[in-house]
Design an enzyme around this catalytic site. Structure first.
Site, PDB file in Angstrom:
ATOM      1  N   ASP A  91      -6.443  -4.649 -14.359  1.00  0.00           N
ATOM      2  CA  ASP A  91      -5.214  -5.110 -13.871  1.00  0.00           C
ATOM      3  C   ASP A  91      -4.955  -6.526 -14.549  1.00  0.00           C
ATOM      4  O   ASP A  91      -5.709  -6.960 -14.810  1.00  0.00           O
ATOM      5  CB  ASP A  91      -5.441  -5.324 -12.274  1.00  0.00           C
ATOM      6  CG  ASP A  91      -4.154  -5.549 -11.651  1.00  0.00           C
ATOM      7  OD1 ASP A  91      -2.888  -5.353 -12.302  1.00  0.00           O
ATOM      8  OD2 ASP A  91      -4.062  -6.238 -10.733  1.00  0.00           O
ATOM      9  N   GLN A 194       8.682  -2.638 -11.066  1.00  0.00           N
ATOM     10  CA  GLN A 194       9.208  -3.366  -9.739  1.00  0.00           C
ATOM     11  C   GLN A 194      10.350  -2.839  -9.259  1.00  0.00           C
ATOM     12  O   GLN A 194      11.038  -2.049  -9.516  1.00  0.00           O
ATOM     13  CB  GLN A 194       8.741  -4.608 -10.166  1.00  0.00           C
ATOM     14  CG  GLN A 194       7.434  -5.133 -10.527  1.00  0.00           C
ATOM     15  CD  GLN A 194       6.559  -5.091  -9.356  1.00  0.00           C
ATOM     16  OE1 GLN A 194       6.867  -4.948  -8.073  1.00  0.00           O
ATOM     17  NE2 GLN A 194       5.211  -5.223  -9.643  1.00  0.00           N
ATOM     18  N   ASP A 271      -5.452   3.552  -6.949  1.00  0.00           N
ATOM     19  CA  ASP A 271      -6.499   2.605  -6.699  1.00  0.00           C
ATOM     20  C   ASP A 271      -6.323   1.707  -5.423  1.00  0.00           C
ATOM     21  O   ASP A 271      -5.257   1.715  -5.160  1.00  0.00           O
ATOM     22  CB  ASP A 271      -6.762   1.485  -8.056  1.00  0.00           C
ATOM     23  CG  ASP A 271      -5.715   0.342  -7.692  1.00  0.00           C
ATOM     24  OD1 ASP A 271      -4.599   0.595  -8.023  1.00  0.00           O
ATOM     25  OD2 ASP A 271      -6.322  -0.545  -7.252  1.00  0.00           O
TER      26      ASP A 271
END
Length: 377
Positions: A91, A194, A271
């Site tokens: 990440d 986003q 995840d």
RNA sequence: GGGUAGGUUCCGGAGCGGCCAAACGGGGCAGACUGUAAAUCUGUUGUCUUUCGACUUCGCUGGUUCGAAUCCAGCCCUGCCCA
């Protein structure tokens, strides 16, 4: 192409795919255990192999402040350092910008942090994040994004999205300048969509990132405290605008039922810290729902936590695991982590089979009915 | 036998005349956790009642006081020291 769609479900948008990465092939839909600091908490890498984990996560922010990404590079990269030879996704640190919000300042250049260990100032920028992830040598590097909080006003979401898109361009530039190679053996890069709860922002972000041609696309800005309904809406408002032939990754999610709902919407990768964190907090996940193993009702229960689980966990009684947990024995944390990840990975395996046979819809409904009934015997 | 310290709610332990059903810690019971600053955090833990509140409780018995876990007397029991 490193990603191949092998099959599609008949009644949902679920896909069955295969992703070829430098350290191996991973089958989707898949779940990636989280190993923030280079370790999936409480588990040995061999446990992960036993469980069938195909890929795990590491974190740019955490590993860069300790032990330092340059150190890891000098020691041969993250895979060698943690003794895990299968794929790793790192990440970007964008999430820590959100979760450590009190210690940060966002500018066009990037994010200035005071790290949580010794308070030292640290700058994370698109270029810096890509450089760290390159040093770590992960199979998949995530672009450096700005993850807005929830709730988030329209005005902030727009400003934030501006950063995410401009930073994506800079990440792309850095990649082109430093990693010109092509082919499955190179580091892969995933863009992050986003846009908070705003459908038009999500669409715009998905389209603009798609045009930049990354190896895969993530849906970010979820798992930040929003209600489940908003989370699924964000998926609905994003997935349709992502390229069909690239893998899609919902970041930081989710519960077992949420995983199936997202697979049905065409998401391939997940995840989440949930299975391992819940384990450390005394909750076992089973096909019949979550089980508070510390509850008094299991004190004399000699049956296994989950009769359908792996033999190495099935051999222990609920009463024993409960005893270990209440006594503060470390083994309980390991056993529960093992169980919960086994359950998540089994769920993904079952989902793949169902998609191949075109019966994912009925599989999902059956799973949800049983899981939500929460009737553990 | 003499001296001395002490007996508090499941445990440890504060309280030393009213703000005490009694701090705090542990234990118990339950809950939360979603790209991990999380083996963390929250609630609850005398009885009855939905709330207000009522009732019983600080070794035992009696007393002082408007009022006692807190003061006094006697008794019972523990730890330590000396014989």
């Amino acid at each position: 192409m490193s990603y191949t769609i092998l099959a599609k479900d008949t009644t949902t948008a679920a896909r069955r795919g295969r992703l070829v990465l430098p350290h191996g092939v991973v089958e989707t839909p898949m779940f990636m255990p989280v190993g923030t600091q280079g370790s999936v908490k409480t588990l040995h890498p061999d446990d992960l192999t036993t469980l069938g984990a195909q890929i795990i996560l590491g974190n740019t922010y955490h590993l860069s402040i300790r032990p330092g990404s340059d150190n890891i590079r000098e020691m041969g990269g993250l895979h060698r350092f943690i003794s895990w030879d299968k794929p790793i996704l790192t990440d970007s640190g964008g999430f820590q910008v959100w979760s450590l919000a009190k210690l940060r300042k966002i500018t066009e250049e990037g994010v200035r942090f005071r790290n949580h260990l010794d308070g030292a100032y640290m700058m994370l920028s698109p270029e810096k994040s890509m450089e760290i992830q390159s040093d770590l040598g992960s199979d998949i590097a995530m672009l450096f994004d700005e993850c807005p909080p929830y709730p988030c006003e329209r005005r902030y979401a727009e400003t934030s999205l501006g950063y995410t898109l401009r930073w994506a361009k800079r990440c792309k530039q850095w990649i082109d300048d430093h990693q010109p190679q092509s082919g499955d053996g190179r580091q892969h890069h995933f863009g992050i969509v986003q846009g908070s709860i705003y459908a038009d922002l999500r669409k715009r972000c998905a389209e603009e990132l798609s045009a930049m041609d990354f190896d895969g696309y993530a849906i970010g800005g979820v798992s930040v405290g929003e209600p489940e309904e908003e989370m699924l809406k964000a998926i609905d408002n994003t997935a349709p605008y992502l390229p069909e032939e690239k893998p899609r990754y919902a970041m930081g999610l989710g519960t077992p039922p949420q995983l199936l709902e997202m697979i049905a919407r065409g998401v391939d990768m997940f995840d989440c810290v949930m299975p391992t964190r819940l384990a450390r907090h005394g909750i076992a996940l089973t096909p019949d729902g979550p089980m508070h193993i510390k509850n008094n009702r299991w004190a004399k229960d000699t049956s296994p936590i989950d009769p359908e689980s792996h033999p190495s966990i099935r051999r222990f009684s609920r009463a024993y695991v409960r005893h270990l947990f209440k006594a503060g024995e470390i083994l309980s944390l390991r056993l529960l982590s093992f169980q919960n990840l086994e359950f998540y990975l089994r769920l993904m395996s079952q989902a793949r089979v169902a998609i191949e046979s075109g019966t994912f819809g009925t599989f999902k409904d059956a799973f949800l009915a049983r899981y939500n009934s929460n009737q553990i015997q």
